[in-house]
Write a protein that holds these residues in place. Structure first.
Motif, mmCIF file in Angstrom:
data_model
loop_
_atom_site.group_PDB
_atom_site.id
_atom_site.type_symbol
_atom_site.label_atom_id
_atom_site.label_comp_id
_atom_site.label_asym_id
_atom_site.label_seq_id
_atom_site.Cartn_x
_atom_site.Cartn_y
_atom_site.Cartn_z
ATOM 1 N N GLU A 165 66.869 8.506 -114.872
ATOM 2 C CA GLU A 165 65.930 9.806 -114.803
ATOM 3 C C GLU A 165 66.733 10.731 -115.391
ATOM 4 O OE1 GLU A 165 63.006 9.222 -113.575
ATOM 5 O OE2 GLU A 165 63.352 7.471 -112.525
ATOM 6 N N GLU A 183 68.801 10.963 -117.721
ATOM 7 C CA GLU A 183 68.544 10.570 -119.301
ATOM 8 C C GLU A 183 67.343 10.883 -119.828
ATOM 9 O OE1 GLU A 183 70.968 7.064 -120.008
ATOM 10 O OE2 GLU A 183 72.493 7.640 -119.028
ATOM 11 N N GLY A 184 66.261 10.648 -119.001
ATOM 12 C CA GLY A 184 64.780 11.083 -119.320
ATOM 13 C C GLY A 184 64.810 12.518 -119.444
ATOM 14 N N LEU A 185 65.388 13.406 -118.643
ATOM 15 C CA LEU A 185 65.357 14.873 -118.740
ATOM 16 C C LEU A 185 66.068 15.266 -120.137
ATOM 17 C CD1 LEU A 185 66.212 15.971 -115.042
ATOM 18 C CD2 LEU A 185 63.986 16.093 -116.326
ATOM 19 N N PHE A 189 66.665 13.473 -122.615
ATOM 20 C CA PHE A 189 65.937 13.032 -123.842
ATOM 21 C C PHE A 189 64.856 14.351 -124.196
ATOM 22 C CE2 PHE A 189 62.046 11.314 -125.667
ATOM 23 C CZ PHE A 189 62.374 10.756 -126.859
#
Lengths: 219, 219
Positions: free
Chosen positions: B207, B209-211, B213
């Motif tokens: 999650e 790393e989603g942010l 990205f």
DNA sequence: TTATGTGAACGCATTCACAGCC
DNA sequence: GGCTGTGAATGCGTTCACATAA
């Protein structure tokens, strides 16, 4: 793919699916495992097996960002790792604040995984006067009322919300007003935010109820 | 829809999408809010607004399980609440064990949301001898080696894995061998399990790393 | 008139299959 | 021969639109 093509690629970069980004994150983890084992190359098949997906999926996911492999050979492990870290924005440091110094907020403050990946926790906030001043690792809990001023002085990139459900939306509003544009939300509500704000919600109640549903509806 | 039809409905119950179940969970939360506010009926539009979705989506989600509304009126709040709790399996108690008494495991042991929804934490395990015997709320940390025997004596329904990534798969194997069929996994790996086992993974690294990205790829 | 329930249309992620390169 | 990269086909969740009922 030559560098110039990668640039063109990036310009036309269409909206990448959330699911793709999540898998990239997994691939990176497995690559790092391979890297420590000293392996030089890896095939899409091997990456797929670990990530519980298919080789076609792996290749498609990577193809959105360029072509990093060698046909007949596979991918260079350190090189693909570097590229993935770049793509995921893990080649820099992100400043993170935690709002809510309860059980979960506290556990996150101690969580080593953050710093390992370049996420640096710079502050933790609460409104409860009995918690303000308490220490978590090297951080002292600050009054949430100071958040906006603090953030003007030293802007953070990401805010983690670990307050009760009732308070979550107003905390989100405060965070957004303060200029932070990325939120990780642990409160079990769907936050209403403007389009330019990115939110990831980790809703444990939802996951548990998903398990409950599965158990209750077997055959 | 008469009762007999609901039964037929249930027999042909096709695979319900994960996303649908997650939304049902959200709807229930909002219904409960409406219930405490003493409102008698609610429309799909109102439910949609709170859940960040559309009224068509709400109606479609509910239609998989029957027709609970009155045309021109909406849904009866307490009645729909009851049905959703039934569907989600929240009309009974689920026995939960936690494996891994670290920061996250500890925070979960203290987490009130569990019991509120009928999830009863019956044991917490660790392999670290310095943790075994320690108390969390009313629970004493037990040796993971005892898990199988304990579960034979008093079976649990759900196991929560909060051990480090390296240990997660072997813990999952132990859990499955012991006869538990639902797992909530907090370790940042994709667990390999047989089809009949249900797993929900909460991967915070993913999650985050989603942010990362999203932040790294803005314009 | 208002709001549900649902088949049909749509859009998008996943999978397939094969051409292209090592 | 082996494995990547990718257009095309597929499958599936979401959205649309309207018949239906209160």
């Amino acid at each position: 793919m030559p560098l110039i093509c990668e640039e063109i690629h990036k310009v036309f970069l269409k909206r990448i699916a959330d699911s793709t980004v999540r898998r990239l994150s997994l691939y990176l983890r497995y690559l790092e495992e391979f890297e420590t084992r000293g392996l030089a190359t890896i095939s899409s098949d091997e990456l797929a097996a670990r990530g519980g997906t298919t080789s076609a999926q792996v290749r498609k996911d990577l193809s959105f960002f360029g072509s990093f492999g060698k046909r007949g050979l596979g991918y260079d492990v350190p090189q693909l790792g570097r590229r993935l870290r770049e793509i995921l924005g893990l080649d820099r440091e992100w400043r993170v604040i935690i709002v809510g110094a309860g059980n979960i907020g506290g556990a996150l403050a101690f969580y080593r995984g953050f710093r390992q990946r370049g996420f640096s926790i710079v502050a933790i906030y609460d409104t409860d006067t009995s918690k303000i001043g308490k220490r978590f690792e090297s951080l002292t809990v600050r009054d949430t009322a100071k958040l906006t001023d603090d953030n003007a002085a030293e802007p953070a990139d990401i805010a983690v919300i670990t307050v009760p459900a009732e308070a979550a939306q107003s905390v989100a509003n405060l965070i957004i007003t303060s200029g932070i544009t990325a939120i990780m939300n642990f409160a079990p509500v769907q936050l209403q935010v403007p389009d330019e704000i990115t939110v990831k919600t980790v809703n444990m109640a939802m996951e548990l109820e998903g398990l409950s549903f599965a158990l209750a509806n077997r055959e």
